[in-house]
Every structure is written in structure tokens, then in C-alpha cells.
Design a protein around this motif. Structure first.
Motif, short mmCIF file in Angstrom:
data_model
loop_
_atom_site.label_atom_id
_atom_site.label_comp_id
_atom_site.label_asym_id
_atom_site.label_seq_id
_atom_site.Cartn_x
_atom_site.Cartn_y
_atom_site.Cartn_z
N LYS A 1 0.83 -1.21 0.00
CA LYS A 1 0.00 0.00 0.00
C LYS A 1 0.86 1.26 0.00
N LYS A 2 1.90 1.27 0.84
CA LYS A 2 2.80 2.43 0.89
C LYS A 2 3.51 2.60 -0.46
N GLY A 3 3.91 1.47 -1.04
CA GLY A 3 4.60 1.53 -2.33
C GLY A 3 3.71 2.11 -3.42
N ILE A 4 2.44 1.77 -3.39
CA ILE A 4 1.49 2.29 -4.39
C ILE A 4 1.30 3.79 -4.23
N ILE A 5 1.14 4.25 -2.98
CA ILE A 5 0.97 5.68 -2.72
C ILE A 5 2.18 6.47 -3.19
N ILE A 6 3.37 5.97 -2.85
CA ILE A 6 4.61 6.62 -3.27
C ILE A 6 4.70 6.68 -4.80
N SER A 7 4.33 5.59 -5.45
CA SER A 7 4.41 5.51 -6.91
C SER A 7 3.46 6.50 -7.59
N ILE A 8 2.28 6.69 -7.03
CA ILE A 8 1.33 7.65 -7.60
C ILE A 8 1.92 9.06 -7.55
N LEU A 9 2.51 9.42 -6.40
CA LEU A 9 3.11 10.75 -6.25
C LEU A 9 4.31 10.93 -7.17
N VAL A 10 5.16 9.92 -7.23
CA VAL A 10 6.34 9.98 -8.11
C VAL A 10 5.92 10.08 -9.57
N GLY A 11 4.86 9.34 -9.92
CA GLY A 11 4.36 9.38 -11.29
C GLY A 11 3.93 10.76 -11.72
N TYR A 12 3.35 11.53 -10.80
CA TYR A 12 2.90 12.88 -11.13
C TYR A 12 4.07 13.87 -11.19
N LEU A 13 4.97 13.80 -10.20
CA LEU A 13 6.08 14.77 -10.13
C LEU A 13 7.11 14.56 -11.23
N SER A 14 7.29 13.32 -11.67
CA SER A 14 8.32 13.01 -12.65
C SER A 14 8.18 13.80 -13.96
N PRO A 15 7.07 13.70 -14.70
CA PRO A 15 6.95 14.47 -15.94
C PRO A 15 6.69 15.95 -15.69
N LEU A 16 6.11 16.27 -14.51
CA LEU A 16 5.84 17.67 -14.19
C LEU A 16 7.13 18.47 -14.11
N LEU A 17 8.19 17.83 -13.58
CA LEU A 17 9.47 18.51 -13.41
C LEU A 17 10.54 17.98 -14.37
N GLY A 18 10.25 16.86 -15.05
CA GLY A 18 11.22 16.30 -15.98
C GLY A 18 12.39 15.63 -15.31
N ILE A 19 12.25 15.24 -14.03
CA ILE A 19 13.39 14.72 -13.28
C ILE A 19 13.48 13.20 -13.28
N GLY A 20 12.48 12.52 -13.82
CA GLY A 20 12.53 11.07 -13.87
C GLY A 20 11.88 10.41 -12.67
N GLY A 21 12.16 10.89 -11.46
CA GLY A 21 11.51 10.34 -10.28
C GLY A 21 12.36 9.39 -9.48
N GLY A 22 13.42 8.84 -10.08
CA GLY A 22 14.28 7.89 -9.37
C GLY A 22 14.94 8.51 -8.15
N ILE A 23 15.22 9.81 -8.24
CA ILE A 23 15.89 10.49 -7.14
C ILE A 23 14.98 10.55 -5.92
N ILE A 24 13.66 10.40 -6.13
CA ILE A 24 12.70 10.35 -5.03
C ILE A 24 12.37 8.89 -4.69
N HIS A 25 12.21 8.07 -5.72
CA HIS A 25 11.77 6.70 -5.54
C HIS A 25 12.79 5.85 -4.79
N VAL A 26 14.07 5.99 -5.11
CA VAL A 26 15.10 5.16 -4.49
C VAL A 26 15.16 5.36 -2.98
N PRO A 27 15.32 6.61 -2.47
CA PRO A 27 15.34 6.77 -1.02
C PRO A 27 14.05 6.34 -0.34
N ALA A 28 12.91 6.54 -1.03
CA ALA A 28 11.62 6.13 -0.46
C ALA A 28 11.56 4.61 -0.34
N MET A 29 12.03 3.89 -1.37
CA MET A 29 12.01 2.43 -1.34
C MET A 29 12.95 1.88 -0.27
#
Length: 270
Positions: free
Chosen positions: A151-179
Motif C-alpha cells: 500500500k505504501k509503495g502504491i501511494i509513493i508511486s502515484i506521487l512519483v508518477g505525477y512529479l516526474s513528468p511535471l518537473l522532468g526529473i525522472g523520479g528515481g531520485i525520489i523513488h530510491v530513497p523512499a524504497m
């Protein structure tokens, strides 16, 4: 210069489990001030997609991708990634630069103080309700056992999915520390799996940008191709070096550079 930049982005981005967009976007803001936030993020997310796909092939060979978690998390990034592409066109350039400069300062602080790249030791919580257990044996015979909250992983993924293209950063820089810190993934597994997720998510964002005609502007495709030519071998090198080099030294050096770029962008925004 674009090819060399792509090579550096591919190497460093893959080495720390990110797509490299957090390096490319500030460079585009500084050296191509005439580009709109939508165009900048479209270029970056295209390069991130190439980097993630190339890096994922390398990580797949090492046997460190958790495909079960990766597929689920990737699917939940897709709605956000589409919404992020549709949202970015409504953000004023000055507001985009200001927000991205602040984000870079935060990322810089995180990267500078993050722990060394080592396997995270954790207590197994196999029998607790709501946790999913995984066991992975990589190509070198290393065994990784861990449990995580889906459940936590899904919530994190939804947020990363939105921020990634919004800022063009890919999202890994957020996803890795969160995981690693919130889901208790081993560092090596988190890095590889994040790249796999990013490959799916970024490709989806590229498709949406393509349908919107963002890549039809003159010279944009040429920039992407030149960057991609450097990114592909860079990603292979980054994946190879991920367990050969003490990456914390590179990450801290990168953090200092990001802080300097952030100051320059914020100065320009004001």
C-alpha cells in the motif's frame, strides 16, 4: 557537447538509481532560457526514458530487479505521469524555475548527507499483515530477503508518477530513497527496480508529449538524439560501476554541483 552531456547524465543517473533528469533540467534552464517549461521537461523525460531503458537492460543482466514489485509500482505511476504532462503547460516559467531551484537545494542536501551505498540491514517482518515478502538471488549469488508494504509503495508511486513528468526529473531520485527508507528494500534492489519502473513511466510520458506535438518544435528532436547517443553507453557504464566504485564520493560531489546550480537558477528567478 550534447553527446558528452548525455554520457555524463547516463553514467551518474544510473549509478545512483535516478534517470538523470535532475541534472539535465537545470542545464537546459541555464543554457536554453528561450525554452518553455513544457519543452524542457519533454526533452528531459525523453532522455530519462532512454537512460532508464538502457540501464534496465544492464540491471536485468545482474539479476537485481524485483519484477513483481516493479510492475505493480510502475502501473500506479502511469495515471500521474499522464496528468503531470498535461499540467506542466500551465506553469509560468518564473514559477517553474523558482520551484525547481528550491527542489534542487533539497535534493542536494539529501544527496550530500545520504548514507554510503551499502546493503540495508533490516528485520524480517514476513508474517505481519499487509506486508509482501520477496527473495531475490542475483547473478553473483547474493541473496536479498525483505518485506515491504504494498500500500505504501502504491501511494509513493502515484506521487512519483505525477512529479516526474511535471518537473522532468525522472523520479528515481525520489523513488530510491523512499524504497530504501520507507519500504525497506535493499539499496541495490531499490536502485535496479527504480530504473525498471522509470523506464515504463518515462516512456508513457514521452508518448503523451508526442501526441501533444511537443517534439515538433524545430531542433528539439536533434537535441534529444544527440543526448541519447551519449546516454546509452553512459547508462551501461553507470550500471557496471554501481558496485565497483564508492559512489558516495561521486554523489557528494554531485550534491555540491547541484547546490551551485540551484543558487544560479534561484538568482535568475528573482
Amino acid at each position: 557537447m550534447l553527446i558528452l552531456t548525455g554520457f555524463i547524465i547516463g553514467s551518474l543517473g544510473t549509478l545512483i538509481g535516478a534517470g538523470g533528469g535532475f541534472i539535465l533540467v537545470p542545464l537546459l534552464i541555464l543554457f536554453y532560457p528561450e525554452l518553455s517549461p513544457e519543452t524542457i521537461t519533454a526533452i528531459s523525460i525523453a532522455v530519462v526514458a532512454v537512460n532508464a531503458i538502457s540501464g534496465s537492460f544492464a540491471y536485468a543482466k545482474s539479476g537485481k530487479i524485483d519484477y513483481k514489485a516493479g510492475v505493480v509500482f510502475a502501473l500506479f505511476t502511469l495515471p500521474g505521469s499522464i496528468l503531470g504532462v498535461l499540467t506542466v503547460r500551465y506553469i509560468p516559467k518564473q514559477a517553474f524555475n523558482l520551484f525547481f531551484g528550491i527542489l534542487l537545494m533539497i535534493l542536494s542536501g539529501y544527496l550530500f548527507y545520504k548514507n554510503r551505498n551499502k546493503v540495508h540491514q533490516m528485520t524480517k517482518q514476513i508474517n505481519q499483515e499487509g506486508l509482501r515478502h520477496s527473495k531475490i538471488i542475483d547473478r553473483e549469488g547474493n541473496i536479498y530477503e525483505y518485506s515491504y508494504s504494498l500500500k505504501k509503495g502504491i501511494i509513493i508511486s502515484i506521487l512519483v508518477g505525477y512529479l516526474s513528468p511535471l518537473l522532468g526529473i525522472g523520479g528515481g531520485i525520489i523513488h530510491v530513497p523512499a524504497m530504501v527508507n520507507w519500504l525497506q528494500f535493499p539499496v541495490y534492489i531499490a536502485t535496479a527496480t527504480s530504473h525498471f519502473i522509470l523506464a515504463i513511466m518515462a516512456t508513457t510520458s514521452v508518448i503523451v508529449h508526442a501526441f501533444q506535438g511537443t517534439y515538433n518544435e524545430p531542433g528539439i528532436l536533434k537535441m534529444i538524439v544527440c543526448l541519447a547517443v551519449g546516454v546509452v553507453p553512459g547508462a551501461q557504464l553507470g550500471a557496471y560501476l554501481s558496485h565497483k566504485v564508492k559512489s558516495h564520493v561521486i554523489v557528494k560531489s554531485l550534491a555540491v554541483c547541484l547546490a551551485l546550480v540551484a543558487v544560479r537558477i534561484l538568482w535568475k528567478a528573482f
